[in-house]
Write a protein that holds these residues in place. Structure first.
Motif, mmCIF file in Angstrom:
data_model
loop_
_atom_site.group_PDB
_atom_site.id
_atom_site.type_symbol
_atom_site.label_atom_id
_atom_site.label_comp_id
_atom_site.label_asym_id
_atom_site.label_seq_id
_atom_site.Cartn_x
_atom_site.Cartn_y
_atom_site.Cartn_z
ATOM 1 N N THR A 110 54.681 5.902 78.466
ATOM 2 C CA THR A 110 53.424 5.200 78.274
ATOM 3 C C THR A 110 53.539 4.131 77.202
ATOM 4 O O THR A 110 52.683 3.259 77.128
ATOM 5 N N GLY A 111 54.555 4.209 76.380
ATOM 6 C CA GLY A 111 54.722 3.259 75.303
ATOM 7 C C GLY A 111 53.788 3.509 74.139
ATOM 8 O O GLY A 111 53.658 2.674 73.254
ATOM 9 N N ALA A 112 53.129 4.663 74.120
ATOM 10 C CA ALA A 112 52.161 4.966 73.068
ATOM 11 C C ALA A 112 52.868 5.191 71.736
ATOM 12 O O ALA A 112 53.771 5.999 71.642
ATOM 13 N N LYS A 113 52.456 4.442 70.759
ATOM 14 C CA LYS A 113 52.954 4.631 69.393
ATOM 15 C C LYS A 113 51.917 5.339 68.538
ATOM 16 O O LYS A 113 52.244 5.906 67.511
ATOM 17 N N THR A 114 50.658 5.261 68.970
ATOM 18 C CA THR A 114 49.570 5.947 68.270
ATOM 19 C C THR A 114 48.677 6.632 69.298
ATOM 20 O O THR A 114 48.683 6.280 70.473
ATOM 21 N N ILE A 115 47.933 7.618 68.819
ATOM 22 C CA ILE A 115 46.937 8.292 69.646
ATOM 23 C C ILE A 115 45.632 8.312 68.870
ATOM 24 O O ILE A 115 45.608 8.066 67.659
ATOM 25 N N SER A 116 44.558 8.603 69.564
ATOM 26 C CA SER A 116 43.260 8.672 68.891
ATOM 27 C C SER A 116 43.098 10.022 68.196
ATOM 28 O O SER A 116 43.819 10.979 68.486
ATOM 29 N N ILE A 117 42.147 10.095 67.295
ATOM 30 C CA ILE A 117 41.818 11.355 66.637
ATOM 31 C C ILE A 117 41.377 12.381 67.683
ATOM 32 O O ILE A 117 41.723 13.552 67.598
ATOM 33 N N ASP A 118 40.642 11.930 68.698
ATOM 34 C CA ASP A 118 40.198 12.830 69.767
ATOM 35 C C ASP A 118 41.389 13.446 70.498
ATOM 36 O O ASP A 118 41.380 14.637 70.813
ATOM 37 N N THR A 131 47.422 9.612 59.499
ATOM 38 C CA THR A 131 46.618 8.567 60.133
ATOM 39 C C THR A 131 46.944 7.202 59.550
ATOM 40 O O THR A 131 47.484 7.091 58.448
ATOM 41 N N ILE A 132 46.598 6.182 60.320
ATOM 42 C CA ILE A 132 46.609 4.808 59.817
ATOM 43 C C ILE A 132 45.250 4.219 60.153
ATOM 44 O O ILE A 132 44.642 4.572 61.160
ATOM 45 N N LYS A 133 44.763 3.362 59.289
ATOM 46 C CA LYS A 133 43.456 2.751 59.496
ATOM 47 C C LYS A 133 43.647 1.269 59.770
ATOM 48 O O LYS A 133 44.317 0.562 59.019
ATOM 49 N N ILE A 134 43.052 0.829 60.869
ATOM 50 C CA ILE A 134 43.080 -0.579 61.252
ATOM 51 C C ILE A 134 41.621 -1.009 61.338
ATOM 52 O O ILE A 134 40.929 -0.673 62.307
ATOM 53 N N GLY A 135 41.141 -1.691 60.321
ATOM 54 C CA GLY A 135 39.711 -2.007 60.251
ATOM 55 C C GLY A 135 38.929 -0.709 60.161
ATOM 56 O O GLY A 135 39.167 0.104 59.288
ATOM 57 N N ARG A 136 38.041 -0.497 61.108
ATOM 58 C CA ARG A 136 37.271 0.756 61.148
ATOM 59 C C ARG A 136 37.921 1.797 62.051
ATOM 60 O O ARG A 136 37.446 2.924 62.137
ATOM 61 N N LEU A 137 39.007 1.417 62.729
ATOM 62 C CA LEU A 137 39.667 2.287 63.685
ATOM 63 C C LEU A 137 40.674 3.201 62.988
ATOM 64 O O LEU A 137 41.502 2.742 62.202
ATOM 65 N N LEU A 138 40.605 4.496 63.269
ATOM 66 C CA LEU A 138 41.526 5.476 62.699
ATOM 67 C C LEU A 138 42.433 5.978 63.814
ATOM 68 O O LEU A 138 41.956 6.498 64.819
ATOM 69 N N LYS A 139 43.734 5.772 63.673
ATOM 70 C CA LYS A 139 44.703 6.170 64.688
ATOM 71 C C LYS A 139 45.717 7.134 64.091
ATOM 72 O O LYS A 139 45.969 7.138 62.885
ATOM 73 N N VAL A 140 46.324 7.950 64.950
ATOM 74 C CA VAL A 140 47.342 8.915 64.542
ATOM 75 C C VAL A 140 48.685 8.422 65.074
ATOM 76 O O VAL A 140 48.877 8.325 66.286
ATOM 77 N N PRO A 141 49.632 8.093 64.176
ATOM 78 C CA PRO A 141 50.951 7.666 64.639
ATOM 79 C C PRO A 141 51.685 8.854 65.267
ATOM 80 O O PRO A 141 51.713 9.946 64.700
ATOM 81 N N VAL A 142 52.270 8.634 66.438
ATOM 82 C CA VAL A 142 52.864 9.717 67.212
ATOM 83 C C VAL A 142 54.048 10.373 66.496
ATOM 84 O O VAL A 142 54.135 11.594 66.429
#
Length: 87
Positions: free
Chosen positions: A26-34, A58-69
């Motif tokens: 999938t090429g996913a480097k990050t996933i959502s908190i969900d 986690t990493i924060k991009i603006g208001r977006l919170l992502k989880v690095p895989v």
């Protein structure tokens, strides 16, 4: 207070669903908190609380919170393959 205890059974179930090969396709480097919450078997709010405490990377991009895989896989004790290792 939420504590995350990851048993060998949970890890083996996670390995079945979350493999590096699947993520590479999938090429996913990050996933959502969900998504992280679903993989951990905890609620969305519990995942946000754990992330706030630093228990989920986690990493924060603006208001977006992502989880690095990769750090997430390491936290779970899953094998992490990178393109450098594959070469």
């Amino acid at each position: 207070m939420l504590s995350i205890f990851i048993t060998p059974i949970v890890v083996s179930k996670l390995e079945a669903y979350m493999t590096s090969a699947c993520l590479e396709r999938t090429g996913a480097k990050t996933i959502s908190i969900d998504e992280a919450a679903a993989w951990l078997g905890i609620s969305r709010n519990g995942a946000y609380e754990a992330a706030k405490r630093g228990e989920i990377p986690t990493i924060k991009i603006g208001r977006l919170l992502k989880v690095p895989v990769v750090p997430f896989e390491r936290m779970l004790g899953l094998s992490v393959s990178t393109s450098a290792e594959a070469a």
